[in-house]
Design a protein around this motif. Structure first.
Motif, PDB file in Angstrom:
ATOM      1  N   LEU A 261       0.854  -1.193   0.000  1.00  0.00           N
ATOM      2  CA  LEU A 261       0.000   0.000   0.000  1.00  0.00           C
ATOM      3  C   LEU A 261       0.888   1.241   0.000  1.00  0.00           C
ATOM      4  CD1 LEU A 261      -2.904  -1.061   2.413  1.00  0.00           C
ATOM      5  CD2 LEU A 261      -2.821  -1.116  -0.104  1.00  0.00           C
ATOM      6  N   GLY A 262       0.545   2.187  -0.849  1.00  0.00           N
ATOM      7  CA  GLY A 262       1.345   3.403  -0.973  1.00  0.00           C
ATOM      8  C   GLY A 262       2.375   3.332  -2.087  1.00  0.00           C
ATOM      9  N   GLN A 263       2.598   2.132  -2.660  1.00  0.00           N
ATOM     10  CA  GLN A 263       3.537   1.976  -3.775  1.00  0.00           C
ATOM     11  C   GLN A 263       2.745   1.595  -5.028  1.00  0.00           C
ATOM     12  OE1 GLN A 263       6.595   2.791  -2.721  1.00  0.00           O
ATOM     13  NE2 GLN A 263       5.887   2.737  -0.596  1.00  0.00           N
ATOM     14  N   ARG A 264       3.475   1.377  -6.132  1.00  0.00           N
ATOM     15  CA  ARG A 264       2.773   1.145  -7.400  1.00  0.00           C
ATOM     16  C   ARG A 264       2.808  -0.292  -7.895  1.00  0.00           C
ATOM     17  NH1 ARG A 264       4.855   5.715 -10.358  1.00  0.00           N
ATOM     18  NH2 ARG A 264       3.729   7.480  -9.498  1.00  0.00           N
ATOM     19  N   ALA A 265       3.991  -0.912  -7.831  1.00  0.00           N
ATOM     20  CA  ALA A 265       4.140  -2.216  -8.490  1.00  0.00           C
ATOM     21  C   ALA A 265       4.430  -3.301  -7.452  1.00  0.00           C
ATOM     22  CB  ALA A 265       5.274  -2.149  -9.513  1.00  0.00           C
ATOM     23  N   GLU A 266       4.167  -4.553  -7.844  1.00  0.00           N
ATOM     24  CA  GLU A 266       4.251  -5.669  -6.900  1.00  0.00           C
ATOM     25  C   GLU A 266       5.586  -5.701  -6.147  1.00  0.00           C
ATOM     26  OE1 GLU A 266       3.874  -9.638  -8.569  1.00  0.00           O
ATOM     27  OE2 GLU A 266       4.237 -10.550  -6.615  1.00  0.00           O
ATOM     28  N   ASP A 271       7.643   0.086   2.266  1.00  0.00           N
ATOM     29  CA  ASP A 271       8.176   1.258   2.966  1.00  0.00           C
ATOM     30  C   ASP A 271       7.143   1.722   3.990  1.00  0.00           C
ATOM     31  OD1 ASP A 271       9.084   3.646   3.866  1.00  0.00           O
ATOM     32  OD2 ASP A 271       9.298   4.584   1.889  1.00  0.00           O
ATOM     33  N   PHE A 272       7.456   1.465   5.251  1.00  0.00           N
ATOM     34  CA  PHE A 272       6.467   1.743   6.293  1.00  0.00           C
ATOM     35  C   PHE A 272       6.378   3.227   6.641  1.00  0.00           C
ATOM     36  CE2 PHE A 272       7.661  -2.780   7.307  1.00  0.00           C
ATOM     37  CZ  PHE A 272       6.514  -3.316   6.753  1.00  0.00           C
ATOM     38  N   THR A 273       7.245   4.056   6.025  1.00  0.00           N
ATOM     39  CA  THR A 273       7.187   5.492   6.337  1.00  0.00           C
ATOM     40  C   THR A 273       6.270   6.248   5.365  1.00  0.00           C
ATOM     41  OG1 THR A 273       9.094   5.970   4.932  1.00  0.00           O
ATOM     42  CG2 THR A 273       9.545   5.452   7.253  1.00  0.00           C
ATOM     43  N   THR A 274       5.907   5.570   4.248  1.00  0.00           N
ATOM     44  CA  THR A 274       5.052   6.243   3.261  1.00  0.00           C
ATOM     45  C   THR A 274       3.698   6.584   3.874  1.00  0.00           C
ATOM     46  OG1 THR A 274       6.089   4.939   1.513  1.00  0.00           O
ATOM     47  CG2 THR A 274       4.003   6.034   0.965  1.00  0.00           C
ATOM     48  N   GLU A 279      -1.921   9.440   6.933  1.00  0.00           N
ATOM     49  CA  GLU A 279      -1.897   8.161   7.666  1.00  0.00           C
ATOM     50  C   GLU A 279      -0.819   7.281   7.041  1.00  0.00           C
ATOM     51  OE1 GLU A 279      -4.429   6.833   9.801  1.00  0.00           O
ATOM     52  OE2 GLU A 279      -6.046   8.311   9.614  1.00  0.00           O
ATOM     53  N   PHE A 280      -0.215   6.396   7.832  1.00  0.00           N
ATOM     54  CA  PHE A 280       0.724   5.456   7.246  1.00  0.00           C
ATOM     55  C   PHE A 280      -0.017   4.535   6.264  1.00  0.00           C
ATOM     56  CE2 PHE A 280       3.179   6.469  11.146  1.00  0.00           C
ATOM     57  CZ  PHE A 280       4.292   6.979  10.495  1.00  0.00           C
TER      58      PHE A 280
END
Ligand code: HEM
Length: 376
Positions: A261-266, A271-274, A279-280
């Motif tokens: 969640l928060g990224q684009r590709a598999e 990254d837990f800071t995104t 909200e995280f």
């Protein structure tokens, strides 16, 4: 359809690219004679060597023997290719010492300290009848008939010395164990195995999967691994009535792409800071957040399969994940991750119904080597 090499430094079936089908079987040893147990392990190795090469279980075969005796192969794999069959053997804690402390086969002193029953975990609903076992064989193949044939013939060869305690069929590998494999989906509909340890990452395998030369029991177990199984019932109906957002927040990845969640590709890094909208992006109670090495402090090789064992008489599917993990030490592998999953949002949708742990010896080396020779 190809054959997987049976011999080698490690047993096949651990980092071998996960096949499509599983037949896992756990045995009780019913004899108290060590020679009989050794004979079965030798007979099993010979049969495994043959069957993984696509041959009959015995040297004579299903058809060529005396018409008045039972054939030395049951025949249902005649005409079928090897189908990537791997057979992986493991030894349970109770092979070494019974629950009441008895040394059954003179092996008690050889039991490596990490080979103990798993501790109880919050939420466990284990059925002892489908847990534990003195021995196990994991049969994986791309054709279910080939896996079933292999287990059936090993059971036949062990008659009178070992008996089947429990077994589990699985389909649709729920992990990829090689970067060459596409990531399959589990019964929750999510890609499973994205961030698994992969065969290509040999440094991580040496650190997290293979028992090392200085580890407990290394005199017979170096190059081997510990196998943990958990039959995990998935509560399909409540899951299916939860929203897509709820499902993604529970796992911590997008259902379609498999991206964190928060990224684009598999394969974008987790990254837990995104943050998204303050909200995280990956919730702190999500499965991926808690299972990820950053938070669990360790890594395991997952090699599980889905199962559907019919329905439960109450109109619900008896379905789930037959979870299999390989690790260098159960305490710093499965146990550590599972403890960290105590607050996992996914727990609402799963129930662990069986549990087992086995030590898998290293691979069979030459023509006269057999499963467990260095132990006996
Ligand atoms: C990751 C599903 C049980 C350990 C994942 C992922 C999914 C998933 C969808 C994300 C994709 C991936 O990286 O593979 C499930 C389901 C389970 C289950 C449906 C039960 C029915 C477990 C258990 C453990 C575990 C019991 C260990 C105690 C892990 C680990 C990861 C993972 C270590 C990788 C996390 C990371 O590095 O980001 N699981 N899982 N899972 N799961 Fe599970």
């Amino acid at each position: 359809t190809d054959a997987v090499e049976f011999t080698g430094a490690h047993q096949a079936g651990i980092v071998t690219p996960a096949q499509d089908r599983l037949h896992f079987v756990a045995f009780d040893v019913t004899t108290d004679r060590r020679e009989e147990l050794v004979e079965v392990l030798q007979a099993w190795t010979a049969a495994a060597r043959r069957m993984t090469a696509g041959q009959d279980a015995g040297p004579v075969g299903a058809l060529a023997g005396s018409p008045y005796a039972p054939p030395d192969d049951t025949g249902e794999a005649l005409d079928l290719p090897p189908s990537g069959l791997t057979l992986t053997v493991g030894f349970g804690p109770t092979l070494f010492t019974t629950a009441d402390g008895a040394d059954r086969f003179g092996l008690a002193a050889r039991r490596p300290a990490p080979l103990v029953e798993l501790p109880a975990f919050a939420g466990d609903q284990l059925d002892p009848a489908i847990s534990g076992g003195d021995l196990c064989v994991q049969a994986c193949a791309n054709d279910p008939q080939v896996a079933v044939h292999a287990v059936r013939n090993l059971v036949r060869l062990g008659a009178g010395v070992v008996s089947v305690r429990w077994s589990q069929l699985g389909f649709g590998r729920t992990s990829s164990t090689s970067t060459g494999q596409a990531t399959p989906r589990n019964l929750f509909g999510f890609k499973d195995g994205t961030d698994n340890l992969k065969a290509e990452n040999t440094a991580a395998l040496d650190r997290f999967v293979w028992v090392g030369d200085g580890d407990p029991g290394a005199d017979w177990l170096a190059g081997g691994s510990y196998l943990v199984t958990r039959r995990i019932r998935m509560l399909i109906e409540p899951w299916d009535s939860s929203s897509l957002v709820e499902q993604e927040q529970t796992i911590g990845r997008a259902k379609g792409s498999g991206a964190p969640l928060g990224q684009r590709a598999e394969f974008d890094p987790v990254d837990f800071t995104t943050q998204v909208d303050g909200e995280f992006a990956v919730p702190e109670r999500s499965h991926v957040f808690l299972a990820h090495p950053t938070n669990s402090g360790t890594a395991i090789l997952r090699r599980g399969y889905s199962f559907v064992d019919g329905s439960d008489g109450l109109g619900r599917l008896d379905a789930g994940l037959f979870f299999i993990a390989f690790q260098r030490d159960p305490a710093t592998g499965f146990v550590q991750v599972q403890r960290n999953l105590r607050t996992d949002a996914m727990n609402e949708y799963v129930r662990h119904t069986s549990s087992a742990v086995f030590a898998c010896p290293p691979g069979v080396r030459g023509d006269d080597d057999w499963w467990g020779r260095a132990l006996f």
